[in-house]
Enzyme design. Structure first.
Site, PDB file in Angstrom:
ATOM      1  N   HIS A  12       0.838  -1.200   0.000  1.00 61.27           N
ATOM      2  CA  HIS A  12       0.000   0.000   0.000  1.00 61.27           C
ATOM      3  C   HIS A  12       0.874   1.251   0.000  1.00 61.27           C
ATOM      4  O   HIS A  12       0.497   2.286  -0.546  1.00 61.27           O
ATOM      5  CB  HIS A  12      -0.889   0.046   1.244  1.00 61.27           C
ATOM      6  CG  HIS A  12      -2.020  -0.924   1.219  1.00 61.27           C
ATOM      7  ND1 HIS A  12      -1.904  -2.211   1.677  1.00 61.27           N
ATOM      8  CD2 HIS A  12      -3.294  -0.794   0.788  1.00 61.27           C
ATOM      9  CE1 HIS A  12      -3.059  -2.835   1.534  1.00 61.27           C
ATOM     10  NE2 HIS A  12      -3.920  -2.006   0.992  1.00 61.27           N
TER      11      HIS A  12
ATOM     12  N   ASP B  99      -4.789  -5.726  -7.918  1.00 59.42           N
ATOM     13  CA  ASP B  99      -5.037  -5.150  -6.612  1.00 59.42           C
ATOM     14  C   ASP B  99      -5.310  -3.666  -6.844  1.00 59.42           C
ATOM     15  O   ASP B  99      -5.193  -3.169  -7.971  1.00 59.42           O
ATOM     16  CB  ASP B  99      -3.824  -5.363  -5.698  1.00 59.42           C
ATOM     17  CG  ASP B  99      -4.198  -5.379  -4.217  1.00 59.42           C
ATOM     18  OD1 ASP B  99      -5.261  -4.831  -3.869  1.00 59.42           O
ATOM     19  OD2 ASP B  99      -3.417  -5.913  -3.416  1.00 59.42           O
TER      20      ASP B  99
END
Length: 622
Positions: A269, A342
C-alpha cells in the site's frame, strides 16, 4: 488489499447515515439481455446439450453491440461513496465529486459504464444489511437501465478476521490464520458457503477472498494473519476448500495476491516490495496454493504489486508483468479466468509509472479487471486513447470482456440480480450461522505455553479477573474493544472480570495503574498485539508477572508475540481480535472448551531467529 484488502483504508471519512430497506423483483434472463438492442434473436434458441456454446454466442453478441466506450468501462471496478446509489449523504456527494467527478454511484455508471463496484466500510457502503441490499439493487438498476445495460459485479473484501467490510449483524468468522490453526478443510468450506450465502443475499456477488499467500515472513506487515499459514500444502488445501464454499453460494471467490505476497517486510500500500525467492522456491512455496485454487475452478485471481526478479527481471510490478501474468499464470498454470489487479491506488503499482500508464500496461500484461484507480477519469481515458492510438486493440479488450461476461453468466447474473428484504432476513446473521461461526472458532484457539497448569482458570478459586492490554480498533464491524469483549465473555463464564485497556504502547503511568489494579484480582489476562523487543507491552507483562498473580497472555493478532514474553507461564493465540475469536479464547481460558488449535506458522526465538521456538503443529491442550 485493495487492500482491497485493500484498498487503501487511508482515505477513511466520517460516518454516513443508514439507508433504507431493500425490495424489488428479480429480473429475468430475457429482461437483462434484452437491454441490448437487437439481441432478441439470440435468446430464442432453445436450451439443448449445446447450451454452453450457445451461451458463449450470446455473450459475444453482447460484446459486438457495445461501443468502444462501453467496452472500456466494463474493465473497471470502482469505489464510490454513499449508502445509496442515487441519494447519498451530502458528505458522500462531496467526496464523490472530489475523487470521481460524479455525485452518485448511478452517475458513475452512467458516465463511465463501469463493470463493477467495490464496497468499503469507510466509503459508507456497508452500514446495515437492508441498506447494503438496497444499495446493490440501486447499482444494478442504474446499469440495467442504460442502453445495452449489463448486470454488475459487486465486490468486497470479506476475508474475515482482520479484513472485513460487512460487519455485524452479518456472521463473522475467524480469519485465515485461525482457520489454519483449526486445520479443517470442512470448516474452511463451511465458512465460504455461509459467508457467500450472506453476501449474495446482500447483492454482493464477488468476494476478494481467500488469501492464497504463504506467510513465511513473521515481519510481513500486510499479510500476516490474513494467510492460512506457512505450509504451502496446508494453505493450498484450505484455499481450495474455501473457494468451493463460495462457489456453492454462487459468489465468485478471488485468490490473492499472485504470484505470492507472503515473504515481504514492505506493505505494498505504501511501498514497492521485492520478493527474492528463486524460481525453484516459488514453485515449491508460493505457486502451490494458486495451482490448488485453479484446480478448484477459482473465479478470479488478484495480482500483487510486488517485484519478483526470478519471474521477471524487468523491475516492473507483477501487476504490470506480461511474463508473470500471461507467461506464467495463463501459459504455464493454464488459467483462463478473470485476472484482477489489486487496488491501483496503492503505492506499489505507482512507483514506476504514472496513473495514466498503469491501466494500459496492466491490460497489455494480461489483466482483465482494473480495480479502483486513483482517478477513474485519468485511467478510463488512458485506456480509450490507447485503443484509439493502436497501442491496445479492441480485440484485446474483447478478450477480457468475454472473461468478465462469462463470470457474470456463471454467477447467474443474467437470470436476475435484485435482492429483497425477506432474503436478507432469512440469510444474514441467522442463529444457525452465528452458532456455526462460534463452533469453528472454538477449534482454532491455540495454547502455546501452560506451565504449572496455570490454565484453565478456576471461577471458584480465582473469581476476580483483571483484563488489560491492547485495544486496537475493531477490524470488521464487531462490537469491541477487545478488553471489553474478553471481560464480558469471562464474566459470562462465571468470573467477575474487569476491563482496563492499556493500549499497544502503554505509558509508565498506565502500567502503574494496571499493576495497582492487579492487586485486587485473583488472576490477570493481558491481550498483546504485535509485541516487539522494544515494546512497552513487554514491560507491562513483566510488571504484572512481578506481582505474583497468575498472568495469562493472549496474542490477539500475531502468534509470534510469545517469543517476546519468555517469563509468561500461560500464553494463547487467537490470531485476531474480532468478537468471535475472543469469545472462543475466553471459553478456553475458562476451561469451558479445550484448546485444539495448532500453530500454522513456526515461531522463531527472539534472541536467535534462525532457531525455531515452536514449530508448525505445536499446540497444547488440557
Amino acid at each position: 488489499m485493495p487492500d482491497t484488502s485493500t484498498g487503501s483504508d487511508t482515505s477513511k471519512r466520517g460516518t454516513g447515515n443508514t439507508g433504507g430497506g431493500g425490495g424489488g423483483a428479480r429480473l429475468s434472463r430475457r429482461t437483462v439481455l434484452a437491454a441490448g438492442a437487437g439481441i432478441t434473436a439470440a435468446l430464442t434458441v432453445p436450451t439443448t446439450a449445446r447450451a454452453a456454446t450457445l451461451d458463449e454466442r450470446r455473450l459475444k453478441a453482447l460484446i459486438s453491440r457495445m461501443s468502444l466506450q462501453e467496452k472500456v468501462g466494463q474493465l473497471f471496478v470502482m469505489r464510490v461513496y454513499g449508502a445509496s446509489a442515487t441519494a447519498p449523504d451530502q458528505a458522500d456527494i462531496d467526496a464523490n465529486l472530489s475523487e470521481l467527478g460524479v455525485r452518485t454511484a448511478a452517475e458513475l455508471i452512467q458516465k463511465y459504464r463501469v463493470g463493477g463496484i467495490i464496497y468499503f466500510t469507510w466509503a459508507h457502503n456497508t452500514q446495515n444489511p437492508h441498506q447494503i441490499a438496497e444499495l446493490s439493487n440501486g447499482i444494478q438498476k442504474a446499469s440495467l437501465d442504460r442502453p445495452r445495460g449489463l448486470p454488475m459485479l459487486i465486490a468486497t473484501d470479506q476475508e474475515h478476521g482482520a479484513v472485513c467490510r460487512v460487519g455485524e449483524p452479518a456472521t463473522l468468522f475467524p480469519g485465515a490464520m485461525a482457520i489454519g490453526a483449526g486445520g479443517s478443510a470442512a470448516d474452511a468450506r463451511t465458512l465460504g458457503r455461509i459467508s457467500g450465502t450472506e453476501l449474495r443475499a446482500l447483492g454482493i456477488n464477488q468476494d476478494y477472498s481467500p488469501d492464497a499467500d504463504v506467510n513465511v515472513n513473521p515481519a510481513n506487515p500486510v499479510i500476516g494473519v490474513r494467510s492460512f499459514g506457512a505450509d504451502p500444502a496446508a494453505v493450498a488445501e484450505l484455499v481450495a476448500a474455501e473457494v468451493k464454499g463460495y462457489q456453492s453460494a454462487q459468489v465468485a471467490a478471488t485468490a490473492k495476491h499472485f504470484p505470492g505476497h507472503g515473504d515481504t517486510a514492505v506493505d505494498s500500500h505504501y511501498g514497492f516490495p521485492v520478493i527474492t525467492h528463486s524460481r525453484e522456491l516459488w514453485e515449491k512455496l508460493d505457486a502451490v496454493p494458486f495451482r490448488s485454487a485453479i484446480a478448484a475452478g477459482i473465479d478470479s485471481i488478484m495480482t500483487a504489486h510486488i517485484e519478483f526478479p526470478a519471474l521477471d527481471d524487468s523491475g516492473d510490478p507483477a501487476t504490470l508483468s506480461e511474463p508473470i501474468l500471461t507467461g506464467i499464470l495463463r501459459g504455464e498454470l493454464g488459467y483462463d479466468g478473470v485476472v484482477i489487479t489489486d487496488s491501483l491506488g496503492m503505492e506499489g503499482v505507482r512507483t514506476k509509472y504514472g496513473d495514466d500508464r498503469v491501466p494500459v500496461l496492466a491490460l497489455k500484461a494480461g489483466v482483465d479487471q482494473l480495480l479502483n484507480p486513483p482517478s477513474i477519469d485519468t485511467a478510463w481515458n488512458a485506456v480509450l486513447k490507447a485503443v484509439q492510438d493502436g497501442e491496445l486493440t479492441e480485440a484485446r479488450l474483447d478478450e477480457s470482456i468475454l472473461r468478465i461476461l462469462r463470470l457474470k453468466s456463471r454467477l447467474g447474473l443474467f437470470d436476475g440480480v435484485l435482492v429483497d428484504r425477506k432474503g436478507v432476513d432469512h440469510a444474514v446473521g441467522t442463529k444457525s450461522h452465528l452458532a456455526t461461526a462460534d463452533r469453528i472458532a472454538e477449534r482454532t484457539t491455540t495454547l502455546l505455553v501452560n506451565e504449572g497448569g496455570t490454565l484453565p482458570l478456576n471461577r471458584h478459586t480465582q473469581p476476580r479477573l483483571l483484563v488489560v492490554g491492547a485495544d486496537p480498533d475493531s477490524p470488521s464491524g464487531t462490537t469491541g474493544p477487545p478488553t471489553g469483549v474478553l471481560a464480558a465473555a469471562l464474566t459470562e463464564a462465571g468470573f467477575t472480570a474487569t476491563a482496563l485497556p492499556t493500549g499497544t504502547s502503554p505509558s509508565a503511568a498506565t502500567i502503574d495503574q494496571a499493576v495497582a489494579a492487579a492487586q485486587d484480582a485473583d488472576a490477570v489476562v493481558v491481550g498483546t498485539y504485535n509485541v516487539s523487543a522494544s515494546s512497552s507491552q513487554r514491560t507491562l507483562v513483566n510488571r504484572l508477572l512481578a506481582t505474583g498473580k497468575p498472568v495469562v497472555a493472549l496474542a490477539v493478532r500475531n502468534p509470534y508475540d510469545v517469543a517476546q514474553l519468555p517469563g509468561v507461564r500461560a500464553c494463547l493465540a487467537s490470531y485476531c481480535w474480532t468478537d468471535v475469536e475472543l469469545r472462543a479464547a475466553a471459553k478456553v481460558i475458562a476451561g469451558r472448551v479445550k484448546p485444539r488449535g495448532k500453530l500454522p506458522v513456526p515461531v522463531q526465538r527472539a534472541d536467535d531467529p534462525t532457531k525455531v521456538l515452536y514449530p508448525i503443529g505445536h499446540g497444547l491442550t488440557y
